[in-house]
Write an enzyme that holds these catalytic residues in place. Structure first.
Site, PDB file in Angstrom:
ATOM      1  N   GLU A 178       0.824  -1.218   0.000  1.00 29.21           N
ATOM      2  CA  GLU A 178       0.000   0.000   0.000  1.00 29.21           C
ATOM      3  C   GLU A 178       0.858   1.269   0.000  1.00 29.21           C
ATOM      4  O   GLU A 178       0.502   2.278   0.608  1.00 29.21           O
ATOM      5  CB  GLU A 178      -0.971  -0.020   1.181  1.00 29.21           C
ATOM      6  CG  GLU A 178      -1.946  -1.192   1.119  1.00 29.21           C
ATOM      7  CD  GLU A 178      -2.892  -1.266   2.314  1.00 29.21           C
ATOM      8  OE1 GLU A 178      -2.922  -0.317   3.129  1.00 29.21           O
ATOM      9  OE2 GLU A 178      -3.605  -2.287   2.436  1.00 29.21           O
ATOM     10  N   GLU A 284      -5.272  -8.397  -0.320  1.00 31.65           N
ATOM     11  CA  GLU A 284      -5.870  -7.985   0.951  1.00 31.65           C
ATOM     12  C   GLU A 284      -7.175  -7.274   0.649  1.00 31.65           C
ATOM     13  O   GLU A 284      -7.261  -6.490  -0.296  1.00 31.65           O
ATOM     14  CB  GLU A 284      -4.915  -7.043   1.686  1.00 31.65           C
ATOM     15  CG  GLU A 284      -5.343  -6.631   3.070  1.00 31.65           C
ATOM     16  CD  GLU A 284      -4.304  -5.722   3.737  1.00 31.65           C
ATOM     17  OE1 GLU A 284      -3.096  -5.991   3.593  1.00 31.65           O
ATOM     18  OE2 GLU A 284      -4.703  -4.739   4.385  1.00 31.65           O
TER      19      GLU A 284
END
EC number: 3.2.1.78
Length: 361
Positions: A178, A284
């Site tokens: 991320e 995720e």
């Protein structure tokens, strides 16, 4: 049909390139490509350590409690290991993580590992972005020696992942994820793309110098509503440093927006993977507390429709934090829908890919 044919052709090519796989990582890549050809594996973070109402019960899983089967992919977290702690940032002992990785592998399952390391400059958690920590961690930086120590502690742990007869267990490792978001100290607000790429390469190089041959490397930005291939690859360290493309995608707004983003991200990863012989996955994601009782069939599967990522990893079900709850559980309204997609084999579970007895369950 053309999209499916392209996907399968890429997968066969990728498998062909690894036909002579020798290292544990190469064998895992080949195995992942094999199962990607057959369907999408279901994964759950911390699935074997705790659930919404329990913790530390060997052989238990919220997923198994709901549908009678384990997730095919077990997600684990190493945050805190860099400090020499006995437990990770979610309170799970590292000895227990090792034990469950060995058990899941023995059953025939797959393992993916994330890492939320503390800020090497401030000592605070991964979400505290002050201190220009990436620059400090790189060669010449004031915390470079500390980062090398942290990476050595991780490589030591990875070396300890072995079967009962001493063979290395291959895992998917997903560090520095991320990065296109601003909430981690290695994110876009705290470093340049060039600094991030240097950090990623330094991590891989440290593992390789340590002699590790059981690591499949994953690159996974956060999903973006206006993502493009160019934006997705802004922080990409290069094909020689990445085996599996990933994206992290949660439903924060509407069902329609989640589906749209899912289709967009799948297309970006599918196209790049097909051209560069990579695997890809939804590394995720989920919907906090899953308030939509039909979410799996009405939202998650449509977001993936037409594509075959290796796996989908739903985030954890924390026993001690009601807001950190993303997977199925017997007490949740989505349980019946999850059982339905299990019956319909919309996703692959451990019995689909493992083929081994569940020992000690």
């Amino acid at each position: 049909m053309k999209k499916i044919a392209t996907t399968l052709a890429a997968l066969f090519l990728y498998m062909g390139m690894n036909a002579d796989a020798k290292t544990p990582a190469q064998k895992l890549i080949k195995k992942l490509a094999k199962w990607q050809k057959k369907g999408i594996m279901m994964g759950h973070q911390d699935a074997l350590f705790y659930g919404t109402t329990w913790k530390w019960e060997f052989g238990r899983s919220d997923v198994k409690d709901v549908c009678g089967d384990y997730p095919a992919v077990l997600g684990c977290e190493l945050g805190g290991l860099e400090l020499g702690n006995e437990k990770n940032i979610d309170g799970v002992p590292f000895d227990k993580i090792r034990e469950q990785i060995q058990a899941h592998y023995q059953r025939g399952g797959f393992i993916t590992i994330s890492w939320h390391p503390h800020n090497p400059v401030t000592g605070a958690n991964a979400w505290m972005i002050e201190g220009e920590a990436v620059a400090a961690s790189l060669p010449g930086g004031r915390e470079h020696a500390k980062m090398n120590l942290w990476l050595r502690r991780l490589t030591d742990f990875m070396k300890s992942l072995k079967t009962k007869d001493g063979k290395p267990i291959a895992v998917i490792f997903r560090p520095w994820h991320e990065m296109n978001g601003g909430w981690f100290w290695w994110g876009v607000k705290s470093c340049t793309p060039q600094q991030y790429i240097q950090l990623f390469k330094m991590t891989v190089d440290n593992f390789r110098k340590a002699g590790l041959t059981n690591i499949v490397w994953s690159y996974s930005p956060n999903a973006s509503s206006d993502d493009t291939t160019e934006k997705f690859l802004t922080f990409y360290p290069g094909d020689e440093y990445v085996d599996l493309l990933g994206v992290d995608l949660y439903q924060h707004t509407t069902q329609a927006e989640f589906i749209k983003q899912g289709q967009q991200e799948m297309r970006i990863m599918h196209d790049y993977a097909a051209k560069h012989n990579k695997l890809y996955a939804l590394t995720e994601g989920g919907y906090r507390n899953t308030p939509d009782p039909q979410w799996y069939s009405s939202t998650l599967l449509p977001a993936l429709k037409g594509f075959v990522p290796c796996y989908v990893l739903l985030w954890r079900n924390a026993w001690d934090n009601k807001e950190e709850n993303f997977g199925p559980a017997p007490d949740k309204a989505c349980a019946a829908n999850f059982r339905q997609i299990h019956r319909e084999r919309a996703l692959l579970f451990l019995k689909d890919v493992g083929g081994r007895a569940y020992k000690n369950d």
